[in-house]
Each structure stands twice: as structure tokens, then as C-alpha cells.
Write an enzyme that holds these catalytic residues in place. Structure first.
Site, short mmCIF file in Angstrom:
data_model
loop_
_atom_site.label_atom_id
_atom_site.label_comp_id
_atom_site.label_asym_id
_atom_site.label_seq_id
_atom_site.Cartn_x
_atom_site.Cartn_y
_atom_site.Cartn_z
N TYR A 46 0.95 -1.36 -0.09
CA TYR A 46 0.04 -0.01 -0.09
C TYR A 46 0.86 1.21 -0.20
O TYR A 46 0.64 2.17 -0.85
CB TYR A 46 -0.92 -0.11 1.13
CG TYR A 46 -2.05 1.15 1.32
CD1 TYR A 46 -2.99 1.13 0.26
CD2 TYR A 46 -1.96 1.91 2.46
CE1 TYR A 46 -3.84 2.01 0.30
CE2 TYR A 46 -3.08 2.81 2.30
CZ TYR A 46 -3.89 2.82 1.64
OH TYR A 46 -5.05 3.74 1.63
N LYS A 98 1.41 4.04 -2.75
CA LYS A 98 0.83 5.59 -2.69
C LYS A 98 2.15 6.61 -2.64
O LYS A 98 1.81 7.62 -2.98
CB LYS A 98 0.37 5.49 -1.27
CG LYS A 98 -1.03 4.65 -1.44
CD LYS A 98 -2.19 5.46 -1.90
CE LYS A 98 -3.84 4.92 -1.80
NZ LYS A 98 -4.77 5.71 -2.41
#
Ligand code: ZN
Length: 685
Positions: free
Chosen positions: A583, A587
């Protein structure tokens, strides 16, 4: 056209309204007004008006004769008894003896004699209803009746169709003058069943609601039959070039940009479109004579406040020739605006010089090969414009088939367009901050997506929601009401993204703001995670954002209206957590992407900003996950959710408000805004 009167239904309406204390006259008035309003060939969008003369008790208990007449703001299709406010009849009738009455005096007398002072303003055609002695009076701008009303030989044609059953009333601006003219025409032959208002529409009346309604149906049907029988065969339309859908979206976005530049900073730059096509429209646009007809003026004066005096007719758009076409179209829009400004100057001087100019933008653009494009301050407005023009088109086709379409001339157009009572119909609500803007929200079915859509809709923006879950996104769009568009889209698939943006542009005309929000939170220790999971995370959290941003930028550059790209990045980009490598890394790459867009498209007026939210209840942070994490830390779920400097849970609504704020901050690009309640480790440095 068939009568839709049903005696059992009429009785049901009487019984239904009786429960609310409504008398039979007003109940039947409501019932038949709805019958008229339910037929698009008779009445559209607040057009037409109806009345009944009856008795009511005032506050003293005295029985008074009243005219219950359509109130402004009500639509016949959905009207309720309150939509026909009661006005004392005697004071209205006494006005007939006056030689002159200003509009302000007329409105004042009408309002002062309402039984309920809180009722809406009675129709601008109230006095016409009052001066006719019949109990029930119906008025429409029926498509077929208008085709007759707009003939130079209207009186002769009416005699042929109706004999002595109908009288003609010369064109007069609605209000006191028209009411007197109509009453005189009626009194010259009190046996008539209706009145043809030249260059305007038709009235019928009767002793009962049914009689007035069925006369409307019959007289309009006679007009329809006359047109069908008398019509000259139409010449074959010239060859049309079929336009592939992708080109249409390109053309609309370019057209929308041209409207923005023609606004010259003086008028609103952002407009919403409603494009219509189909065999009838194609035939109309393919026939030079018919298309040119539209330039003569509005089919009925009521249309002018929404359509202006005439549409903008552009050259046919052909596949593969968009660039050359666009150059000519831009000049034509500029010419239209300049011509409108001249018309205003010229007419305002004639009318005494006291009017304030309205914006000079066209409301209907005719593009042979594509269709008709309605232009409005929002989607609802653009749809009304397109509906009215489609009806006007049908009247023009009918009129040209039996003779010549000859609507009101320029002086009368100006008097109607700038008549204060007409402008009052448009309402005076202050424009909203993002009115005329189109917002695309990805991950539209999720908690943050839905809250964001709601927040932008509140600012007046048009909303397009994209989500892979087509049913859920359709539900959210429906819950927003209005014109929100739901598009099923896999943001990781370039083809799916391209077709979704095409749909958005075909629906609204362009794109101004992108909220790239769809994301996924895949877990696992970074050294152990499979390549497949890591790549999947990058597909959704990085490449999907690139897919939508690229499409949005292409459209924004075509429009030349600037734009805003907003990305849901998350605090993981700067403050990684264990097990969240897939993640956090994707990001972090996304944050770099945001800055790259800000850098490379600032000169296009396109701003790119990032939002770093944290701990928001959503599909990415479910109740079970909250339970687990709270347990790991030895705190309650609510303590876990409020684990920030402010000690308050951060919600999807907070994220939505921050997106709106970023969209409104005109001089901010390349920004990262935190929405996490305060977290030192996640602060930007
Ligand atoms: Zn009218």
C-alpha cells in the site's frame, strides 16, 4: 390525439381531495390540468396554464367568488390544488375598465387579492383567464396549434379548420393588453369554444373541466389532421455524415471550451450540455430550409427566456475534420455573442434604455451530423432547453409543411425576453460556487466516494460516479437525485476508463474536476509479499490514477478551461506502517505522480493536489479491521479511531470537505493536505 379523461379517475380525484377539504371544482381542475401536463405535445416544463372560477369562504366566513389560477413555479404535470391559488374575482374583473395598467400594478392587484397571502404569484396570464366568462379555462402551447399560430395566413387557415368554433387574437405581449384583446375577440362571438392566440398558443374553455379539456384535445387534433392532410412532401434530406461516438465527445468538449472563451471573463465560463440526436433531428438539421427556419425566432414567446431568440447554427461536422471545423465554430460562437450584444444595444435603445443585458451565449447549438445541443447553467436546465427546442422543431416542421413558419419579430422577442415578469420565472437563486462544473469521482460507490459526490453536488457541480460495482454506484447516483451519472468502470483498464470518460462528456459536455479516489489496501511483509500482490497494488493505487488523470487532462486541454486533479493518496505515502508495504510504496509513487501533473500542467491551468487522510471507516477499513487493530493496541475501537492529536474520529465527510476545499483553492497546486486529526509522524516536511 385522444382524450384521456376517465370518469372513474375523475371521481377518485374528487374523493381523494375531498379528504383534504378541497371542493369538487378545484379537484377536477387539478385532475384535468394534470391530464394536459402529462402530454408533451401539449405542455412542457411549466408551460401552459389553467383556471377555474368557483366560490370559497374567506376568513370572515363570507362566500366569495374566486379565480383559482395556476401559480408560478408549478408544473401542470404534477400540480396539486395549492398550485391553483384563489384570487378574488371581482377586483380582477374591475381592472377591465381601466385604459392602462402597468405590470407592477397588475402583479400587485393579483397578489393583494389572494385568499392566502403565502400562495405563489398567480400566472402572468391570470387576467386573460379572469376576463373569459367560462368556468374552466385551459391554455397550452401545443405543438400543432403553434404550427398554425405561426402562419402568416393564420386567420384564413383557422377559418378553414374550425369555421366559427374558434376566434383569433392578434399578437400582444402577455399581461393586461393580451387579456383585453382576448376578451374582445371572445365577445365578438361568444359561441366560440376556444381562442387561437396568434404567434403564441391556444385557449379552450367550457362549463365543466371535461368540456374545456376535451375541446382542447379536439381543437388540437383538428390542427394535427390539417397539418397531416395539407403537408407538402418533404424533400429528401442531404446526405449526413455519421459521426462515431468518440468524435462526438471530442466535439462537445471543444464546443464547451469555445463557450468559455466567448464569455470573455464577463459571463459564466462553465456551461453544461445536453446533446440530442435521432432520425427526426437528423432530418431537421439535414434540411437547410428547416434548419434556417429556426433562426427566424421562437415558436412561442414563452420559449425565449430559455432558448433566446434563435439558436446558433454551425456547419456540418464530419468525421476526421474536427480541427478545421472547430476553428470555424469558434468564430461562429464569437459572432453569435457579438450579434446578441448588438441586438441588446439596438433594442434597449428602442425600449427606453433601462434594461440590463443578459449573457450573450447561445442556448441551443445546431450541429448537422451530430445533433442539437442544449446549453444550461446545470444539467436540468440544459435538458429543459433541449426539450423545448425539440417541441419547437416539431412546430417548425409542421408550419413549413403547410405554409411558412413566421414567429414574432425582433421587437416582440426583445420585449418578451426582457419582460421583468418573464425573467422572474427563472428565479433569482445565487449561483453556487461550483455551478456548471463537472466532477468525476472514482471509487464512487465507496464511503469516501459517496460522501465526496454529495459534497460536490451541494456546491452545485454535476456529478459522474465511476465504480467497478455497477449496481452499488447506480444506487449512490440515484440517492444523490438530480442528474448524477453512474458509470461502471474498471479504473485499471485503459479501455474501460476511456469509454467511461466518453460517457461523461456525452452526458455533460466535458470534465472540470477529477477526484481520483479508488484504491485498495493489500497487506503483507514487504520481503515476503508475492510479486503478484505488489503489482496488483501498483495497478490500482498508481496506474489506475494515471489512467484517469491522463483521460481527464486530455479533455481539459481540449476545453481550455483549466481543471483540477485531486488524488486520494493517504498518509501511508509519507508515514509507512508495518505489513502495509504494498500500500505505502504504491501510494508514495502516487504522491510523486501528483507532483508531476502539477509541474507539467500548471501552464494549462490544471491544478493537481493530494489528500492524505487516515483511519476513515470505509471498505478499506472495515469494523473487523478496526476491532483487530484496537485489540492489538489494547484500546477500544472508538479510542483507536480517535487516536490523533485532536482526539476525534476522522470521517468520510471530513475527507469530502477537504476535496471540495482543494477544488476551490484557485492558486494552490502540488499541495498535500492531511485529513487525519493530527499525526506528527505523518506531517509533511
Ligand atoms: Zn402562453
Amino acid at each position: 390525439m385522444k382524450s384521456r379523461w376517465s370518469e372513474p379517475e375523475a371521481r377518485r380525484a374528487v374523493a381523494h381531495y375531498a379528504e383534504r377539504g378541497i371542493g369538487e371544482d378545484l379537484a377536477l381542475r387539478t385532475y384535468s390540468a394534470r391530464l394536459l401536463g402529462g402530454d408533451r405535445r401539449l405542455v412542457l416544463h411549466g408551460g401552459g396554464n389553467t383556471s377555474v372560477k368557483t366560490c370559497m369562504r374567506d376568513v370572515y366566513g363570507d362566500e366569495v367568488r374566486v379565480l383559482c389560477v395556476k401559480g408560478s413555479g408549478w408544473d401542470l404535470a404534477t400540480i396539486e390544488p395549492e398550485g391553483h391559488p384563489a384570487v378574488r374575482l371581482e377586483p380582477l374583473l374591475r381592472l377591465r375598465r381601466l385604459d392602462k395598467l402597468t405590470d407592477e400594478e397588475m402583479v400587485s392587484v393579483q397578489r393583494a387579492n389572494l385568499l392566502d397571502s403565502a400562495a405563489p404569484n398567480p400566472s402572468v396570464e391570470t387576467l386573460l383567464h379572469a376576463f373569459l366568462p367560462q368556468k374552466f379555462v385551459d391554455h397550452t402551447h401545443s405543438v400543432a396549434a403553434v404550427a398554425i399560430a405561426d402562419q402568416p395566413e393564420v386567420e384564413e387557415i383557422c377559418r378553414r379548420i374550425y369555421g366559427e368554433r374558434l376566434a383569433c387574437v392578434p399578437y400582444v405581449l402577455p399581461g393586461f393588453g393580451l387579456a383585453k384583446a382576448a376578451a374582445s375577440a371572445f365577445e365578438a362571438n361568444p359561441e366560440v369554444e376556444g381562442l387561437m392566440l396568434i404567434k403564441h398558443g391556444i385557449f379552450t374553455f367550457g362549463a365543466t373541466a371535461r368540456e374545456a379539456y376535451e375541446r382542447m384535445i379536439e381543437l388540437v387534433t383538428l390542427a394535427e389532421s390539417y397539418i397531416a392532410v395539407t403537408a407538402r412532401p418533404r424533400p429528401k434530406p442531404r446526405e449526413q455524415s455519421r459521426h462515431p461516438a468518440t468524435d462526438e465527445a471530442e466535439l462537445l468538449a471543444a464546443l464547451r471550451g469555445m463557450l468559455g472563451s466567448a464569455a470573455q471573463g464577463k459571463w459564466p465560463r462553465h456551461w453544461i450540455m445536453d446533446c440530442r440526436k435521432g432520425p427526426d433531428i437528423e432530418a431537421f438539421l439535414g434540411d437547410d430550409k428547416l434548419a434556417a427556419c429556426a433562426l427566424r425566432g421562437p415558436a412561442t414567446p414563452d420559449h425565449i427566456i430559455r432558448l433566446k431568440g434563435k439558436p446558433l447554427l454551425l456547419l456540418p461536422a464530419r468525421c476526421g475534420e474536427l480541427k478545421a471545423w472547430a476553428e470555424k465554430a469558434a468564430l461562429a460562437i464569437g459572432d453569435y455573442a457579438a450579434e446578441y450584444e448588438n441586438y441588446f444595444q439596438r433594442q434597449n435603445a428602442r425600449a427606453g434604455g433601462r434594461k440590463k443585458a443578459l449573457d450573450p451565449m447561445p442556448r441551443i447549438i445546431l450541429v448537422p451530423g451530430v445533433g442539437i445541443v442544449g446549453i444550461g447553467k446545470d444539467k436540468a436546465d440544459a435538458k429543459i432547453v433541449a426539450d423545448l427546442f425539440e417541441a419547437a422543431m416539431a412546430s417548425m416542421i409542421g408550419a413549413e409543411a403547410i405554409g411558412r413558419y413566421e414567429p414574432i419579430g425582433e421587437d416582440d422577442q426583445f420585449d418578451m425576453e426582457y419582460w421583468s415578469l418573464e425573467q422572474a420565472k427563472l428565479g433569482k437563486s445565487a449561483p453556487k460556487r461550483l455551478g456548471g462544473h463537472v466532477v468525476v469521482v472514482t471509487g464512487g460507490a465507496g464511503a469516501i466516494g459517496a460522501a465526496t459526490a454529495t459534497a460536490f453536488a451541494r456546491e452545485g457541480a454535476e456529478i459522474a460516479l465511476l465504480d467497478i460495482d455497477s449496481q452499488a454506484v447506480a444506487r449512490i447516483a440515484k440517492s444523490l437525485g438530480g442528474s448524477a451519472l453512474a458509470v461502471s468502470c474498471d479504473v485499471t483498464d485503459q479501455g474501460s476508463v476511456a469509454s467511461a470518460f466518453t460517457k461523461v462528456v456525452e452526458c455533460f459536455g466535458g470534465v472540470d474536476i477529477l477526484v481520483s479516489n479508488a484504491g485498495t489496501a493489500l497487506t503483507g511483509m514487504i520481503a515476503e509479499i508475492s510479486d503478484e500482490i505488489l503489482r496488483r497494488s501498483f495497478e490500482i493505487n498508481f496506474f489506475a490514477h494515471q489512467n484517469v488523470a491522463r483521460e481527464a487532462v486530455a479533455i481539459m486541454k481540449r476545453q481550455k478551461l483549466g481543471g483540477v486533479l485531486l488524488f486520494n493518496v493517504s498518509k501511508q505515502a509519507v508515514n509507512p506502517g508495518p505489513n502495509f508495504g504494498a500500500y505505502g510504496t504504491s501510494k508514495a509513487a502516487l504522491l510523486a505522480l501528483v507532483r508531476q501533473y502539477a509541474l507539467e500542467h500548471g501552464a494549462d491551468g490544471i491544478r493537481a493536489n493530494a489528500l492524505n487522510p487516515d483511519r476513515i471507516r470505509s471498505g478499506l477499513l472495515t469494523p473487523q479491521m478496526i476491532q483487530q487493530r484496537a485489540a492489538t493496541r489494547g484500546v477500544s475501537p472508538s479510542e483507536y479511531m480517535a487516536g490523533n492529536l485532536l482526539r476525534e474520529e476522522v470521517t468520510a465527510q471530513d475527507v469530502a470537505d477537504a476535496f471540495v476545499a482543494q477544488a476551490l483553492m484557485q492558486k494552490t497546486t502540488g499541495d498535500v493536505m492531511t485529513v487525519d486529526g493530527g499525526n506528527v509522524a505523518a506531517m509533511m516536511r
